[in-house]
Write a protein that holds these residues in place. Structure first.
Motif, PDB file in Angstrom:
ATOM      1  N   VAL A  84       0.839  -1.207   0.000  1.00 36.84           N
ATOM      2  CA  VAL A  84       0.000   0.000   0.000  1.00 36.84           C
ATOM      3  C   VAL A  84       0.870   1.252   0.000  1.00 36.84           C
ATOM      4  O   VAL A  84       0.627   2.189  -0.770  1.00 36.84           O
ATOM      5  CB  VAL A  84      -0.976  -0.015   1.207  1.00 36.84           C
ATOM      6  N   GLU A  85       1.902   1.276   0.824  1.00 34.49           N
ATOM      7  CA  GLU A  85       2.769   2.453   0.896  1.00 34.49           C
ATOM      8  C   GLU A  85       3.557   2.653  -0.398  1.00 34.49           C
ATOM      9  O   GLU A  85       3.735   3.783  -0.850  1.00 34.49           O
ATOM     10  CB  GLU A  85       3.682   2.373   2.118  1.00 34.49           C
ATOM     11  N   GLN A  86       4.022   1.563  -1.011  1.00 32.26           N
ATOM     12  CA  GLN A  86       4.735   1.672  -2.292  1.00 32.26           C
ATOM     13  C   GLN A  86       3.839   2.243  -3.382  1.00 32.26           C
ATOM     14  O   GLN A  86       4.308   2.913  -4.292  1.00 32.26           O
ATOM     15  CB  GLN A  86       5.255   0.302  -2.741  1.00 32.26           C
ATOM     16  N   LEU A  87       2.535   1.966  -3.278  1.00 32.13           N
ATOM     17  CA  LEU A  87       1.597   2.399  -4.315  1.00 32.13           C
ATOM     18  C   LEU A  87       0.900   3.715  -3.963  1.00 32.13           C
ATOM     19  O   LEU A  87      -0.040   4.123  -4.637  1.00 32.13           O
ATOM     20  CB  LEU A  87       0.569   1.294  -4.575  1.00 32.13           C
ATOM     21  N   GLY A  88       1.375   4.389  -2.928  1.00 27.39           N
ATOM     22  CA  GLY A  88       0.872   5.722  -2.613  1.00 27.39           C
ATOM     23  C   GLY A  88      -0.231   5.787  -1.581  1.00 27.39           C
ATOM     24  O   GLY A  88      -0.771   6.855  -1.327  1.00 27.39           O
ATOM     25  N   GLY A  89      -0.557   4.664  -0.962  1.00 25.17           N
ATOM     26  CA  GLY A  89      -1.577   4.671   0.080  1.00 25.17           C
ATOM     27  C   GLY A  89      -0.941   4.831   1.445  1.00 25.17           C
ATOM     28  O   GLY A  89       0.281   4.951   1.578  1.00 25.17           O
ATOM     29  N   ILE A  90      -1.771   4.835   2.444  1.00 24.04           N
ATOM     30  CA  ILE A  90      -1.302   4.937   3.819  1.00 24.04           C
ATOM     31  C   ILE A  90      -2.144   4.002   4.687  1.00 24.04           C
ATOM     32  O   ILE A  90      -3.350   3.876   4.486  1.00 24.04           O
ATOM     33  CB  ILE A  90      -1.366   6.399   4.333  1.00 24.04           C
ATOM     34  N   ILE A  91      -1.504   3.336   5.629  1.00 21.19           N
ATOM     35  CA  ILE A  91      -2.210   2.449   6.546  1.00 21.19           C
ATOM     36  C   ILE A  91      -2.665   3.278   7.746  1.00 21.19           C
ATOM     37  O   ILE A  91      -1.865   4.004   8.340  1.00 21.19           O
ATOM     38  CB  ILE A  91      -1.314   1.279   7.016  1.00 21.19           C
TER      39      ILE A  91
ATOM     40  N   GLY B  87       0.898  -2.383 -10.224  1.00 13.24           N
ATOM     41  CA  GLY B  87       1.636  -1.169  -9.887  1.00 13.24           C
ATOM     42  C   GLY B  87       0.773   0.017  -9.502  1.00 13.24           C
ATOM     43  O   GLY B  87       1.224   1.172  -9.558  1.00 13.24           O
ATOM     44  N   ARG B  88      -0.458  -0.229  -9.069  1.00 17.01           N
ATOM     45  CA  ARG B  88      -1.345   0.854  -8.628  1.00 17.01           C
ATOM     46  C   ARG B  88      -2.449   0.255  -7.758  1.00 17.01           C
ATOM     47  O   ARG B  88      -2.759  -0.931  -7.863  1.00 17.01           O
ATOM     48  CB  ARG B  88      -1.964   1.584  -9.817  1.00 17.01           C
ATOM     49  N   LEU B  89      -3.009   1.088  -6.895  1.00 14.61           N
ATOM     50  CA  LEU B  89      -4.119   0.619  -6.067  1.00 14.61           C
ATOM     51  C   LEU B  89      -5.364   0.524  -6.936  1.00 14.61           C
ATOM     52  O   LEU B  89      -5.805   1.508  -7.517  1.00 14.61           O
ATOM     53  CB  LEU B  89      -4.347   1.581  -4.889  1.00 14.61           C
ATOM     54  N   LEU B  90      -5.890  -0.672  -7.036  1.00  9.37           N
ATOM     55  CA  LEU B  90      -7.029  -0.937  -7.908  1.00  9.37           C
ATOM     56  C   LEU B  90      -8.348  -0.593  -7.218  1.00  9.37           C
ATOM     57  O   LEU B  90      -8.400  -0.368  -6.009  1.00  9.37           O
ATOM     58  CB  LEU B  90      -7.019  -2.412  -8.314  1.00  9.37           C
ATOM     59  N   LYS B  91      -9.409  -0.577  -8.003  1.00 13.96           N
ATOM     60  CA  LYS B  91     -10.747  -0.290  -7.493  1.00 13.96           C
ATOM     61  C   LYS B  91     -11.163  -1.400  -6.522  1.00 13.96           C
ATOM     62  O   LYS B  91     -11.254  -2.577  -6.903  1.00 13.96           O
ATOM     63  CB  LYS B  91     -11.715  -0.206  -8.670  1.00 13.96           C
ATOM     64  N   GLY B  92     -11.408  -1.026  -5.279  1.00 10.33           N
ATOM     65  CA  GLY B  92     -11.718  -1.997  -4.245  1.00 10.33           C
ATOM     66  C   GLY B  92     -12.967  -2.815  -4.510  1.00 10.33           C
ATOM     67  O   GLY B  92     -13.023  -3.993  -4.167  1.00 10.33           O
ATOM     68  N   THR B  93     -13.967  -2.216  -5.131  1.00  9.26           N
ATOM     69  CA  THR B  93     -15.223  -2.941  -5.350  1.00  9.26           C
ATOM     70  C   THR B  93     -15.072  -4.105  -6.327  1.00  9.26           C
ATOM     71  O   THR B  93     -15.950  -4.961  -6.404  1.00  9.26           O
ATOM     72  CB  THR B  93     -16.332  -1.985  -5.841  1.00  9.26           C
ATOM     73  N   ASP B  94     -13.960  -4.156  -7.043  1.00 15.73           N
ATOM     74  CA  ASP B  94     -13.700  -5.289  -7.935  1.00 15.73           C
ATOM     75  C   ASP B  94     -13.067  -6.476  -7.200  1.00 15.73           C
ATOM     76  O   ASP B  94     -12.900  -7.545  -7.785  1.00 15.73           O
ATOM     77  CB  ASP B  94     -12.793  -4.866  -9.093  1.00 15.73           C
TER      78      ASP B  94
END
Length: 146
Positions: A31-38, A82-89
């Protein structure tokens, strides 16, 4: 004069407490590598990573907020692409527990009206879960805790 601005939007992701240390590390790193945060506070999360339907304050808050409750497949596929995908999928599927608890994660995530809209909730100090958890659940479900 043309100015450009690059803003990084960190997507807040919360994790189910039953993830193993290795799973937590993998999810956090990905998540952090892909730009998110926990985040540990489910109230701030826009996605909840879980490996099973397990009743907890965080899980119920995720249901109440109607945010995607995603499986570990979401993390693995996001890393692969290489990116955070749409969660609903990548919603968590646990037919046995969903049937046992009479819930459908897919239906809950797609609901628009908060469960406790216009409800005012209070509780006594000795209840389980405790007042702080009831307050959090109430807020996540669109109610007012007093």
């Amino acid at each position: 004069m043309l100015l450009s601005c690059t803003c990084l939007l960190q997507i807040p992701i919360c994790l189910q407490g039953s993830l193993s240390t290795e799973e937590t590390r993998f999810v956090t790193d990905t998540v952090e590598q892909l730009g998110g945060i926990i985040v540990s506070d489910i109230e701030k999360a826009t996605c909840f990573v879980a490996k099973e339907v397990r009743i907890s304050t965080k899980f119920l808050c995720a249901i109440g907020k109607h945010i995607p409750i995603v499986s570990m497949d979401w993390v693995r596929e996001s890393k692969a692409q290489g990116r955070l995908l749409k969660g609903t999928d990548y919603l968590l599927k646990d037919k046995e527990q969903e049937e046992k608890l009479n819930i459908c994660i897919e239906r809950v995530v797609n609901m628009e009206v908060p469960f406790l809209q216009k409800w005012v909730i209070c509780c006594l100090p000795g209840v389980k879960p405790g007042p702080s958890d009831v307050a959090k659940l109430t807020r996540c479900c669109g109610g007012i805790f007093v």
